[in-house]
Scaffold this motif. Structure first.
Motif, PDB file in Angstrom:
ATOM      1  N   VAL A  93      -0.160  -7.298  12.477  1.00 37.38           N
ATOM      2  CA  VAL A  93       1.061  -6.527  12.717  1.00 37.38           C
ATOM      3  C   VAL A  93       2.240  -7.454  12.994  1.00 37.38           C
ATOM      4  O   VAL A  93       3.331  -7.272  12.465  1.00 37.38           O
ATOM      5  N   ASP A  94       2.016  -8.472  13.809  1.00 37.66           N
ATOM      6  CA  ASP A  94       3.092  -9.408  14.134  1.00 37.66           C
ATOM      7  C   ASP A  94       3.517 -10.203  12.903  1.00 37.66           C
ATOM      8  O   ASP A  94       4.709 -10.493  12.719  1.00 37.66           O
ATOM      9  N   PHE A  95       2.559 -10.558  12.045  1.00 36.28           N
ATOM     10  CA  PHE A  95       2.874 -11.283  10.820  1.00 36.28           C
ATOM     11  C   PHE A  95       3.784 -10.464   9.919  1.00 36.28           C
ATOM     12  O   PHE A  95       4.787 -10.963   9.385  1.00 36.28           O
ATOM     13  N   VAL A  96       3.452  -9.187   9.742  1.00 36.02           N
ATOM     14  CA  VAL A  96       4.263  -8.320   8.890  1.00 36.02           C
ATOM     15  C   VAL A  96       5.628  -8.070   9.530  1.00 36.02           C
ATOM     16  O   VAL A  96       6.669  -8.154   8.859  1.00 36.02           O
ATOM     17  N   ALA A  97       5.626  -7.769  10.827  1.00 34.35           N
ATOM     18  CA  ALA A  97       6.864  -7.392  11.505  1.00 34.35           C
ATOM     19  C   ALA A  97       7.820  -8.563  11.679  1.00 34.35           C
ATOM     20  O   ALA A  97       9.027  -8.439  11.392  1.00 34.35           O
ATOM     21  N   HIS A  98       7.281  -9.694  12.121  1.00 32.09           N
ATOM     22  CA  HIS A  98       8.139 -10.835  12.436  1.00 32.09           C
ATOM     23  C   HIS A  98       8.040 -11.961  11.403  1.00 32.09           C
ATOM     24  O   HIS A  98       9.059 -12.526  11.006  1.00 32.09           O
ATOM     25  N   GLY A  99       6.815 -12.288  10.995  1.00 35.24           N
ATOM     26  CA  GLY A  99       6.653 -13.365  10.021  1.00 35.24           C
ATOM     27  C   GLY A  99       7.312 -13.065   8.689  1.00 35.24           C
ATOM     28  O   GLY A  99       7.923 -13.945   8.072  1.00 35.24           O
ATOM     29  N   LEU A 100       7.182 -11.819   8.248  1.00 36.90           N
ATOM     30  CA  LEU A 100       7.813 -11.411   6.990  1.00 36.90           C
ATOM     31  C   LEU A 100       9.128 -10.677   7.205  1.00 36.90           C
ATOM     32  O   LEU A 100       9.827 -10.364   6.237  1.00 36.90           O
ATOM     33  N   GLY A 101       9.454 -10.380   8.470  1.00 36.06           N
ATOM     34  CA  GLY A 101      10.719  -9.722   8.783  1.00 36.06           C
ATOM     35  C   GLY A 101      10.785  -8.274   8.330  1.00 36.06           C
ATOM     36  O   GLY A 101      11.878  -7.744   8.085  1.00 36.06           O
ATOM     37  N   LYS A 102       9.645  -7.587   8.266  1.00 34.25           N
ATOM     38  CA  LYS A 102       9.614  -6.205   7.769  1.00 34.25           C
ATOM     39  C   LYS A 102       9.782  -5.178   8.889  1.00 34.25           C
ATOM     40  O   LYS A 102       9.950  -3.988   8.605  1.00 34.25           O
ATOM     41  N   GLY A 103       9.699  -5.604  10.143  1.00 33.64           N
ATOM     42  CA  GLY A 103       9.883  -4.678  11.257  1.00 33.64           C
ATOM     43  C   GLY A 103       8.579  -4.086  11.750  1.00 33.64           C
ATOM     44  O   GLY A 103       7.553  -4.103  11.064  1.00 33.64           O
ATOM     45  N   LEU A 104       8.640  -3.545  12.973  1.00 39.18           N
ATOM     46  CA  LEU A 104       7.437  -3.017  13.618  1.00 39.18           C
ATOM     47  C   LEU A 104       6.873  -1.791  12.910  1.00 39.18           C
ATOM     48  O   LEU A 104       5.664  -1.563  12.903  1.00 39.18           O
ATOM     49  N   GLN A 105       7.737  -0.973  12.314  1.00 36.77           N
ATOM     50  CA  GLN A 105       7.263   0.229  11.637  1.00 36.77           C
ATOM     51  C   GLN A 105       6.352  -0.127  10.466  1.00 36.77           C
ATOM     52  O   GLN A 105       5.268   0.451  10.301  1.00 36.77           O
ATOM     53  N   VAL A 106       6.767  -1.079   9.652  1.00 36.33           N
ATOM     54  CA  VAL A 106       5.950  -1.510   8.520  1.00 36.33           C
ATOM     55  C   VAL A 106       4.682  -2.195   9.022  1.00 36.33           C
ATOM     56  O   VAL A 106       3.594  -2.019   8.455  1.00 36.33           O
ATOM     57  N   GLY A 107       4.818  -2.966  10.108  1.00 36.93           N
ATOM     58  CA  GLY A 107       3.636  -3.595  10.687  1.00 36.93           C
ATOM     59  C   GLY A 107       2.623  -2.567  11.143  1.00 36.93           C
ATOM     60  O   GLY A 107       1.419  -2.721  10.927  1.00 36.93           O
ATOM     61  N   ALA A 108       3.111  -1.490  11.783  1.00 42.88           N
ATOM     62  CA  ALA A 108       2.219  -0.418  12.234  1.00 42.88           C
ATOM     63  C   ALA A 108       1.548   0.277  11.051  1.00 42.88           C
ATOM     64  O   ALA A 108       0.386   0.693  11.140  1.00 42.88           O
ATOM     65  N   GLU A 109       2.266   0.412   9.955  1.00 47.41           N
ATOM     66  CA  GLU A 109       1.683   1.036   8.764  1.00 47.41           C
ATOM     67  C   GLU A 109       0.522   0.205   8.230  1.00 47.41           C
ATOM     68  O   GLU A 109      -0.492   0.746   7.777  1.00 47.41           O
ATOM     69  N   HIS A 110       0.641  -1.120   8.277  1.00 53.31           N
ATOM     70  CA  HIS A 110      -0.468  -1.971   7.839  1.00 53.31           C
ATOM     71  C   HIS A 110      -1.659  -1.863   8.789  1.00 53.31           C
ATOM     72  O   HIS A 110      -2.813  -1.985   8.366  1.00 53.31           O
ATOM     73  N   TRP A 111      -1.375  -1.630  10.071  1.00 52.97           N
ATOM     74  CA  TRP A 111      -2.467  -1.436  11.026  1.00 52.97           C
ATOM     75  C   TRP A 111      -3.219  -0.147  10.740  1.00 52.97           C
ATOM     76  O   TRP A 111      -4.454  -0.088  10.841  1.00 52.97           O
ATOM     77  N   VAL A 112      -2.488   0.882  10.344  1.00 53.39           N
ATOM     78  CA  VAL A 112      -3.143   2.142   9.968  1.00 53.39           C
ATOM     79  C   VAL A 112      -3.990   1.938   8.719  1.00 53.39           C
ATOM     80  O   VAL A 112      -5.112   2.460   8.615  1.00 53.39           O
ATOM     81  N   LEU A 113      -3.469   1.165   7.755  1.00 53.39           N
ATOM     82  CA  LEU A 113      -4.254   0.857   6.556  1.00 53.39           C
ATOM     83  C   LEU A 113      -5.532   0.106   6.939  1.00 53.39           C
ATOM     84  O   LEU A 113      -6.607   0.371   6.390  1.00 53.39           O
ATOM     85  N   PHE A 114      -5.393  -0.828   7.859  1.00 48.20           N
ATOM     86  CA  PHE A 114      -6.559  -1.554   8.371  1.00 48.20           C
ATOM     87  C   PHE A 114      -7.573  -0.566   8.957  1.00 48.20           C
ATOM     88  O   PHE A 114      -8.784  -0.677   8.719  1.00 48.20           O
ATOM     89  N   GLY A 115      -7.080   0.403   9.724  1.00 47.12           N
ATOM     90  CA  GLY A 115      -7.951   1.397  10.336  1.00 47.12           C
ATOM     91  C   GLY A 115      -8.617   2.307   9.307  1.00 47.12           C
ATOM     92  O   GLY A 115      -9.785   2.674   9.454  1.00 47.12           O
ATOM     93  N   ILE A 116      -7.882   2.669   8.268  1.00 50.15           N
ATOM     94  CA  ILE A 116      -8.470   3.493   7.200  1.00 50.15           C
ATOM     95  C   ILE A 116      -9.617   2.740   6.534  1.00 50.15           C
ATOM     96  O   ILE A 116     -10.701   3.291   6.279  1.00 50.15           O
ATOM     97  N   GLY A 117      -9.386   1.455   6.254  1.00 51.37           N
ATOM     98  CA  GLY A 117     -10.459   0.640   5.688  1.00 51.37           C
ATOM     99  C   GLY A 117     -11.647   0.559   6.623  1.00 51.37           C
ATOM    100  O   GLY A 117     -12.806   0.661   6.200  1.00 51.37           O
ATOM    101  N   ALA A 118     -11.374   0.406   7.923  1.00 47.17           N
ATOM    102  CA  ALA A 118     -12.443   0.313   8.908  1.00 47.17           C
ATOM    103  C   ALA A 118     -13.237   1.608   9.020  1.00 47.17           C
ATOM    104  O   ALA A 118     -14.405   1.598   9.414  1.00 47.17           O
ATOM    105  N   THR A 119     -12.599   2.733   8.675  1.00 42.63           N
ATOM    106  CA  THR A 119     -13.282   4.022   8.731  1.00 42.63           C
ATOM    107  C   THR A 119     -14.274   4.194   7.588  1.00 42.63           C
ATOM    108  O   THR A 119     -15.406   4.644   7.788  1.00 42.63           O
TER     109      THR A 119
END
Length: 408
Positions: free
Chosen positions: A241-267
């Motif tokens: 999440v931090d990589f997407v939000a800060h490392g790539l400068g996409k913001g916390l919202q986009v970072g959170a979306e990748h975390w949800v994708l991670f969770g969907i995969g984990a499901t």
């Protein structure tokens, strides 16, 4: 008489099938409560706790660490406290403990109060991880154990998804109500699982012959592989999440979306991995997962576009939870003639996993700080750990085959 025998056989088969379904559902509820909710629901709660001035940031972080410490204690203590035929009692008790911990944290009490309850919830999760699946899988036909174990560990992924979706919704009602809401959900899941646990271990009789040295070699290799796997997915679990939000400068919202994708995969990961294992075997399925994971973990370090990063999030999430039933199934294969050793071996594997996960979390955090915030280096190290796990598997298998050939 033949019809009566056939009828009795069908009745016994139907009873076993029903017990297997209830047991699998109980295992799913246990992994959801003990790991999915008790651990991962705290991630979105942490900033809310700080914003509500319940604790300062450093104290809130220590509370998160308390859960990991408790998990290790639970992994160590699970087998001894469930000795004999006490597994069902222990499993029910640990689900109750995790539930009570949610309610206990619903008020802004002292730091020590919260620390103790976060530690106890982590301990409950460790015990449930060690005992739940081994208690249930003997009820399931061998040809379906991959799928059953996948469903059991799917609870972890559901908890990750809930941490990114349900918890933020509950937080709109307030922090106290969020803790209470998680407690109510946990209580409901505990009630669903209550009668699903087998009253005693349903395992086959031990094989009279001692286990071969090659089996010992493969078992030790499996421990190492599982521990290295813990190192490999830490970069995604902690830094994605931090990589997407800060490392790539996409913001916390986009970072959170990748975390949800991670969770969907984990499901879905455990179920897909289990189905693959039922088709090609647990050993081959595990090696396949290592190959996919090594590539997917390396994606953020390669500077690819966001589509590839989304794929990486889903694939790593799927394999993080998917390797759990694969390792457990492989362990059962290696100890098929020694069922009494299966729970101790799974406990050992879980302890090694927990230790390497904690060490990798602290180690990679140090590397990140020392490298001036080099995200790519973290994902490269993670991918290298998975490659090493794959190499360990091939070396262990080759050595075991060579030893078996010489013995023959």
């Amino acid at each position: 008489m033949d019809k009566l025998v056939a009828s009795g056989g069908q009745k016994n088969s139907g009873t076993r099938s029903a017990n297997a379904v209830r047991g699998t559902l109980a295992g799913f509820c246990a992994s959801l409560v003990g790991i999915g909710l008790a651990r991962f629901a705290y991630t979105p709660l942490l900033p809310a706790i700080v914003d509500a001035h319940w604790f300062d940031p450093s104290q809130a972080a220590y509370l998160g660490a308390a859960n990991l410490a408790g998990y290790l204690i639970g992994a160590l203590a699970g087998r001894p406290i469930a000795a004999g035929d006490r597994s069902a009692i222990c499993l029910r008790g640990m689900m109750i403990l995790a539930t009570v911990a949610f309610f206990a944290c619903a008020q802004p009490a002292s730091f020590i109060w919260f620390f103790v309850w976060r530690l106890l919830s982590g301990m409950a999760g460790g015990v449930l991880m060690v005992l739940a699946a081994p208690a249930v899988l003997p009820l399931v036909r061998p040809a379906r154990r991959g799928l059953a174990s996948g469903v059991i560990f799917m609870g972890v992924g559901v908890g990750i998804v809930a941490s990114g979706t349900l918890v933020p919704l509950l937080l709109e009602q307030g922090l106290r109500d969020t803790w209470l809401g998680m407690g109510v959900i946990s209580l409901a899941l505990t009630a669903i699982a209550w009668n699903g646990w087998p009253s005693q271990a349903a395992v086959p009789k031990p094989h009279p012959h001692p286990r071969r040295a090659s089996g010992n070699r493969l078992l030790r290799a499996l421990y190492v592989e599982y521990a290295l796997n813990a190192v490999g997915w830490v970069p995604h679990m902690i830094f994605l999440v931090d990589f997407v939000a800060h490392g790539l400068g996409k913001g916390l919202q986009v970072g959170a979306e990748h975390w949800v994708l991670f969770g969907i995969g984990a499901t879905v990961g455990p179920v897909l991995s289990g189905m693959l294992a039922d088709t090609v075997g647990f050993g081959r399925a595990l090696r396949t997962s290592f190959v996919l994971e090594a590539v997917a973990v390396a994606v953020p370090a390669c500077g690819l576009n966001m589509v590839w990063l989304m794929v990486s999030s889903v694939v790593v999430g799927a394999i993080v939870t998917g390797t759990v039933p694969l390792v457990l199934g492989r362990l059962h294969e290696l100890l098929a003639h020694h069922p009494a050793q299966q729970i101790p071996a799974w406990s050992t594997a879980t302890i090694g996993f927990a230790l390497c996960q904690a060490l990798a979390a602290y180690g990679l955090t140090f590397v990140f700080s020392a490298s001036g915030g080099d995200y790519g280096l973290l994902f490269t190290i993670g991918s290298a750990a998975i490659v090493l796990a794959l190499a360990t598997d091939f070396i262990g298998t080759s050595a075991a085959r060579h030893e078996a050939t010489q013995d023959g």
